[in-house]
Design a protein around this motif. Structure first.
Motif, PDB file in Angstrom:
ATOM      1  N   LEU A 314       0.417  -1.083  -0.065  1.00  0.00           N
ATOM      2  CA  LEU A 314      -0.044   0.058  -0.169  1.00  0.00           C
ATOM      3  C   LEU A 314       0.665   1.243  -0.211  1.00  0.00           C
ATOM      4  N   GLU A 315       2.096   1.104  -0.206  1.00  0.00           N
ATOM      5  CA  GLU A 315       2.912   2.650  -0.583  1.00  0.00           C
ATOM      6  C   GLU A 315       2.054   3.278  -0.574  1.00  0.00           C
ATOM      7  N   PRO A 316       1.551   3.180  -2.049  1.00  0.00           N
ATOM      8  CA  PRO A 316       1.816   4.838  -2.878  1.00  0.00           C
ATOM      9  C   PRO A 316       0.425   5.427  -2.190  1.00  0.00           C
ATOM     10  N   VAL A 317      -0.933   4.823  -1.246  1.00  0.00           N
ATOM     11  CA  VAL A 317      -1.548   5.054  -0.333  1.00  0.00           C
ATOM     12  C   VAL A 317      -1.336   5.508   0.469  1.00  0.00           C
ATOM     13  N   PHE A 318       0.098   5.573   1.274  1.00  0.00           N
ATOM     14  CA  PHE A 318       0.178   5.690   2.723  1.00  0.00           C
ATOM     15  C   PHE A 318       1.149   7.148   1.622  1.00  0.00           C
ATOM     16  N   LEU A 319       1.411   7.271   0.529  1.00  0.00           N
ATOM     17  CA  LEU A 319       2.061   8.365  -0.099  1.00  0.00           C
ATOM     18  C   LEU A 319       1.246   9.341  -0.030  1.00  0.00           C
ATOM     19  N   SER A 320      -0.170   9.270   0.046  1.00  0.00           N
ATOM     20  CA  SER A 320      -0.821   9.874   0.294  1.00  0.00           C
ATOM     21  C   SER A 320      -1.761  10.717   0.886  1.00  0.00           C
ATOM     22  N   ILE A 321      -1.427   9.711   2.486  1.00  0.00           N
ATOM     23  CA  ILE A 321      -1.785  10.156   3.183  1.00  0.00           C
ATOM     24  C   ILE A 321      -0.947  10.264   4.829  1.00  0.00           C
ATOM     25  N   LEU A 322       0.053  10.286   4.614  1.00  0.00           N
ATOM     26  CA  LEU A 322       1.191  10.143   5.664  1.00  0.00           C
ATOM     27  C   LEU A 322       1.741  11.677   5.490  1.00  0.00           C
ATOM     28  N   SER A 323       2.212  11.886   5.775  1.00  0.00           N
ATOM     29  CA  SER A 323       3.618  13.042   6.309  1.00  0.00           C
ATOM     30  C   SER A 323       4.761  12.428   5.513  1.00  0.00           C
ATOM     31  N   THR A 324       5.956  12.328   5.720  1.00  0.00           N
ATOM     32  CA  THR A 324       7.025  11.416   4.926  1.00  0.00           C
ATOM     33  C   THR A 324       7.743  11.712   6.417  1.00  0.00           C
ATOM     34  N   ASP A 325       7.875  12.118   7.321  1.00  0.00           N
ATOM     35  CA  ASP A 325       8.521  11.968   8.296  1.00  0.00           C
ATOM     36  C   ASP A 325       7.546  10.776   8.966  1.00  0.00           C
ATOM     37  N   THR A 326       6.495  10.352   9.134  1.00  0.00           N
ATOM     38  CA  THR A 326       5.546   9.314  10.089  1.00  0.00           C
ATOM     39  C   THR A 326       5.664   7.788   8.737  1.00  0.00           C
ATOM     40  N   HIS A 327       5.852   8.252   7.315  1.00  0.00           N
ATOM     41  CA  HIS A 327       5.487   7.248   6.624  1.00  0.00           C
ATOM     42  C   HIS A 327       7.013   6.587   6.877  1.00  0.00           C
ATOM     43  N   ASP A 328       8.666   7.319   6.732  1.00  0.00           N
ATOM     44  CA  ASP A 328       9.873   7.048   6.310  1.00  0.00           C
ATOM     45  C   ASP A 328       9.970   6.278   7.948  1.00  0.00           C
ATOM     46  N   ALA A 329       9.191   6.290   9.592  1.00  0.00           N
ATOM     47  CA  ALA A 329       9.209   5.417  10.208  1.00  0.00           C
ATOM     48  C   ALA A 329       8.509   4.004   9.963  1.00  0.00           C
ATOM     49  N   LEU A 330       7.398   4.002   9.470  1.00  0.00           N
ATOM     50  CA  LEU A 330       7.119   3.395   9.331  1.00  0.00           C
ATOM     51  C   LEU A 330       7.667   2.106   8.787  1.00  0.00           C
ATOM     52  N   ARG A 331       7.892   2.875   7.340  1.00  0.00           N
ATOM     53  CA  ARG A 331       8.932   1.637   6.392  1.00  0.00           C
ATOM     54  C   ARG A 331      10.663   1.593   7.424  1.00  0.00           C
ATOM     55  N   LYS A 332      10.656   2.345   8.349  1.00  0.00           N
ATOM     56  CA  LYS A 332      12.080   1.767   9.100  1.00  0.00           C
ATOM     57  C   LYS A 332      11.213   0.425   9.791  1.00  0.00           C
ATOM     58  N   LEU A 333      10.637   0.871  10.233  1.00  0.00           N
ATOM     59  CA  LEU A 333       9.804  -0.406  11.767  1.00  0.00           C
ATOM     60  C   LEU A 333       9.615  -1.590  11.021  1.00  0.00           C
ATOM     61  N   ALA A 334       8.835  -1.594   9.728  1.00  0.00           N
ATOM     62  CA  ALA A 334       8.377  -2.957   8.549  1.00  0.00           C
ATOM     63  C   ALA A 334       9.860  -3.381   8.109  1.00  0.00           C
ATOM     64  N   GLY A 335      11.342  -2.532   8.115  1.00  0.00           N
ATOM     65  CA  GLY A 335      12.364  -3.449   7.804  1.00  0.00           C
ATOM     66  C   GLY A 335      13.425  -3.769   8.784  1.00  0.00           C
ATOM     67  N   GLY A 336      12.367  -3.745  10.255  1.00  0.00           N
ATOM     68  CA  GLY A 336      13.719  -4.314  10.769  1.00  0.00           C
ATOM     69  C   GLY A 336      12.860  -5.535  11.643  1.00  0.00           C
ATOM     70  N   PRO A 337      14.198  -6.508  11.599  1.00  0.00           N
ATOM     71  CA  PRO A 337      13.826  -7.787  12.692  1.00  0.00           C
ATOM     72  C   PRO A 337      11.992  -7.742  13.715  1.00  0.00           C
ATOM     73  N   GLU A 338      11.650  -8.733  13.961  1.00  0.00           N
ATOM     74  CA  GLU A 338      10.470  -8.842  14.621  1.00  0.00           C
ATOM     75  C   GLU A 338      10.920  -9.009  15.789  1.00  0.00           C
ATOM     76  N   ASP A 339      11.838  -9.782  16.598  1.00  0.00           N
ATOM     77  CA  ASP A 339      12.473  -8.917  18.064  1.00  0.00           C
ATOM     78  C   ASP A 339      12.539  -8.052  18.431  1.00  0.00           C
ATOM     79  N   LYS A 340      12.925  -6.966  17.036  1.00  0.00           N
ATOM     80  CA  LYS A 340      13.214  -5.828  17.253  1.00  0.00           C
ATOM     81  C   LYS A 340      11.913  -4.699  17.601  1.00  0.00           C
ATOM     82  N   PHE A 341      11.301  -5.118  16.551  1.00  0.00           N
ATOM     83  CA  PHE A 341       9.830  -4.554  16.247  1.00  0.00           C
ATOM     84  C   PHE A 341       9.135  -3.639  17.500  1.00  0.00           C
TER      85      PHE A 341
END
Length: 422
Positions: A314-341
């Protein structure tokens, strides 16, 4: 003038035969034969035990059941000529049923119950879920008494829930209702509640009945409308609340009915909440511990995987809805390991507020906006489960309180977004 246009002629005749009443108990149903008999018998016991002198009626609004649900409700009637020695009724207890068209929708059922209560000039009306199998006679007294005795307009429930039950309520509906409208009601989307005849008339006058809010999410809408219009609200502790084991878990539909209703309410009431809002007291009567710690197995990994998948898909959708800071933070979370989430409270509050502002501005289709919140909520639910996995009841309550305070602190951010300053 009571609204009778939505009531069939046959049903109106039944209501006229009942005559004016003091208390209406509404039971919305659709294929609930497995549980509704138990619920209605508990309602009957509560009315007979606590309100033997009041004129009462049970009204079932059914969405087209094919399993005998309506017959089970009608069987609760007691004639003052026929009741047995174990029943202490001083008046006839009527129990009548009507069927509505348009498919099962709790809002349509509630509209029927409201119109019937208005026609009967009821002083108090309570609505109970046919799935509330833990309902006992005391619930009826705890819901109705504050209306009849204390002059309250809306009585909302407080349940003792498992610490991992009601995640959408605890992580979204409760914090945002409290932060935006200044009223700390634990169950703003109630399954079991009561209201005064005055508030019932106000509900009927709402212009929502031909809209989506008049079909689904209606109970939440009416709670928010009550708070906005500063009616007298009280909460009543009912005890344990459980869901049937086979209860469906359609998170997309639940998000539509919850977030969609809240976001629509923000649009309708912007003049109220964008200005300073004085707190509206909603005291809790008889409140006890609201967290249960029974063992419960949950698939946290599935939540994490669906969060990650949603961020990518849903990245194209999130780019329409979220601020750059929030979107970047969520992408960083999704790219990390589950045990650090961890989806922290501030990021979650900002996410919800950015979605609310995007809904207001209709940056894309509003239903698409609401649905896009689902995978992000799964990430927040994962964090809530992780944070509270070993937590005591007191720690869970503290964590919920902390989340609410975060939403309150971040409210100015929503106002800025709403007014186009961000």
């Amino acid at each position: 003038m009571p609204e009778v246009s939505i009531l069939s002629d046959d049903f109106v005749r039944e209501l006229i035969n009942v005559g004016e009443v003091d208390i209406v108990v509404g039971v919305p149903t659709h294929n609930d034969a497995r549980t509704v008999g138990q619920v209605v018998q508990a309602v009957r016991a509560g009315l007979l035990k606590f309100f033997p002198r009041e004129r009462t009626v049970i009204i079932n609004a059914d969405g087209g059941s094919h399993d005998g649900t309506q017959d089970l409700v009608r069987a609760a009637s007691i004639s003052d000529q026929t009741y047995g020695s174990s029943v202490h009724a001083l008046r006839t207890l009527h129990s009548i049923s009507t069927e509505y068209e348009g498919g099962p929708a709790s809002g349509i059922a509630l509209h029927k119950i409201l119109a019937a209560a208005d026609l009967l000039q009821a002083k108090a009306c309570t609505v109970v879920s046919p799935e509330s199998t833990t309902l006992d006679a005391d619930w009826i007294e705890k819901l109705v008494r504050p209306v009849l005795r204390d002059g309250r307009d809306l009585v909302l429930p407080v349940y003792r829930r498992h610490k991992f039950d009601g995640l959408l309520i605890r992580n979204l509906a409760y914090p945002i209702t409290r932060s935006i409208y200044g009223c700390a009601v634990r169950e703003p989307y109630p399954a079991d509640f009561a209201f005064s005849g005055t508030l019932g008339s106000h509900f009927l006058a709402q212009d929502i009945w031909n809209q989506e809010q008049g079909r689904h999410g209606t109970e939440l809408w009416l709670t928010l409308s009550t708070i906005v219009n500063r009616y007298k609200v009280v909460q009543s502790f009912l005890g344990a609340k459980t869901r049937p084991d086979d209860a469906p878990a359609d998170l997309v539909q639940a998000m539509r009915q919850t977030a969609g209703t809240i976001f629509s309410s923000l649009d309708s009431n912007a003049a109220v909440w964008t200005s300073p809002v004085a707190p509206l007291e909603a005291p809790c009567l008889g409140c006890g511990p609201a967290i249960a710690l029974d063992p419960l197995r949950l698939n946290r990994k599935r939540l994490f995987d669906m969060f990650k998948f949603g961020i990518t898909e849903l990245e194209p959708v999130f780019l329409s809805i979220l601020s750059t800071d929030t979107h970047d933070a969520l992408r960083k979370l999704a790219g990390g390991p589950e045990d650090k989430f961890s989806y922290p409270a501030v990021l979650w509050a900002n996410t919800v507020y950015e979605f609310a502002a995007a809904y207001h501005k209709a940056v894309i289709g509003r239903d698409h906006i609401v649905q896009a919140l689902v995978p992000l909520f799964r990430g927040r639910a994962y964090t809530f489960l992780t944070e509270n996995r070993e937590a005591s009841a007191e720690q869970v309550e503290s964590n919920i309180e902390s989340l609410c305070q975060t939403f309150e602190r971040q409210k100015p951010y929503l106002v800025e977004l709403w007014n186009g300053k961000k």
